[in-house]
Motif scaffolding. Structure first.
Motif, mmCIF file in Angstrom:
data_model
loop_
_atom_site.group_PDB
_atom_site.id
_atom_site.type_symbol
_atom_site.label_atom_id
_atom_site.label_comp_id
_atom_site.label_asym_id
_atom_site.label_seq_id
_atom_site.Cartn_x
_atom_site.Cartn_y
_atom_site.Cartn_z
ATOM 1 N N GLU A 93 -6.027 -34.586 2.920
ATOM 2 C CA GLU A 93 -4.936 -35.310 3.552
ATOM 3 C C GLU A 93 -5.287 -35.592 5.005
ATOM 4 O O GLU A 93 -5.777 -34.723 5.721
ATOM 5 C CB GLU A 93 -3.649 -34.496 3.460
ATOM 6 N N LYS A 94 -5.030 -36.809 5.408
ATOM 7 C CA LYS A 94 -5.278 -37.194 6.787
ATOM 8 C C LYS A 94 -4.042 -36.867 7.605
ATOM 9 O O LYS A 94 -2.918 -36.886 7.100
ATOM 10 C CB LYS A 94 -5.616 -38.679 6.865
ATOM 11 N N GLU A 95 -4.262 -36.577 8.840
ATOM 12 C CA GLU A 95 -3.166 -36.184 9.715
ATOM 13 C C GLU A 95 -2.125 -37.298 9.793
ATOM 14 O O GLU A 95 -2.456 -38.468 9.999
ATOM 15 C CB GLU A 95 -3.718 -35.885 11.120
ATOM 16 N N GLY A 96 -0.874 -36.936 9.605
ATOM 17 C CA GLY A 96 0.202 -37.900 9.676
ATOM 18 C C GLY A 96 0.520 -38.552 8.342
ATOM 19 O O GLY A 96 1.531 -39.217 8.218
ATOM 20 N N ALA A 97 -0.308 -38.375 7.331
ATOM 21 C CA ALA A 97 -0.063 -38.971 6.018
ATOM 22 C C ALA A 97 0.426 -37.897 5.058
ATOM 23 O O ALA A 97 -0.015 -36.762 5.106
ATOM 24 C CB ALA A 97 -1.338 -39.598 5.469
ATOM 25 N N LYS A 98 1.353 -38.269 4.220
ATOM 26 C CA LYS A 98 1.826 -37.348 3.184
ATOM 27 C C LYS A 98 2.031 -38.130 1.894
ATOM 28 O O LYS A 98 2.296 -39.331 1.917
ATOM 29 C CB LYS A 98 3.103 -36.646 3.610
ATOM 30 N N TYR A 99 1.892 -37.448 0.787
ATOM 31 C CA TYR A 99 2.074 -38.105 -0.505
ATOM 32 C C TYR A 99 3.559 -38.356 -0.744
ATOM 33 O O TYR A 99 4.390 -37.474 -0.560
ATOM 34 C CB TYR A 99 1.530 -37.226 -1.643
ATOM 35 N N VAL A 100 3.872 -39.555 -1.163
ATOM 36 C CA VAL A 100 5.214 -39.889 -1.605
ATOM 37 C C VAL A 100 5.279 -39.702 -3.121
ATOM 38 O O VAL A 100 6.246 -39.221 -3.670
ATOM 39 C CB VAL A 100 5.568 -41.346 -1.223
#
Length: 156
Positions: A93-100
């Motif tokens: 996971e990249k910083e600031g991104a989250k799975y929807v």
């Protein structure tokens, strides 16, 4: 069975009761499948494959989406079991991104196929293109029919 119901409250009988109860638990533990067995079974059930027979070969077509050719293993076990496996790992996971939503499968992919007697395990090739692995197993040439042996009859 509880021995105390029958009026047996001595330490000897309570120890015996404990041993009988422990035996039930150990039987369950011995008969339970191992984690690796369960993982492999799930991997095989979730990996679709097609098998085609041609006059000179067998072809196994397996979906291996998202895997590079270096992440896929093709092996022959026990002389006649073709094993195709790989593992897709979760992306970092990249910083600031989250799975929807996460629907793509991660984890182990595997299939096992028992090869027929006429499969030449020395002539196997595998090609992975666009997430589809194609494994070709050449057939052995059919055995030549035996010619009848003529025996000379002598007159005695």
């Amino acid at each position: 069975m509880d021995l105390r119901i029958m009026g047996f409250d001595s330490p000897l009988f309570s120890t015996l009761q404990h041993m009988l109860d422990a035996g039930d638990d150990s039987d369950k533990a011995l008969n339970a499948p191992t984690r690796s067995y369960v993982r492999d079974t799930k991997a095989m059930a979730a990996t679709p494959a097609d098998v085609k027979e041609y006059p000179n070969s067998y072809t196994f077509i397996v979906d291996m989406p998202g895997l590079k050719s270096g992440d896929i293993k093709v092996q022959v076990e026990d002389g006649n079991v073709l094993v195709i496996s790989g593992e897709r790992k979760r992306e970092e996971e990249k910083e600031g991104a989250k799975y929807v939503r996460m629907e793509r499968r991660v984890g182990k992919l595997m299939r096992k196929f028992v090869l027929p007697e006429n499969a030449n395990t020395d002539q196997i090739s595998a090609v992975c293109q666009d997430g589809v692995l194609t494994v070709t197993v050449e057939k052995l040439p059919p055995p030549e029919p035996k010619k009848p042996k003529t025996i000379e009859v002598k007159i005695a």
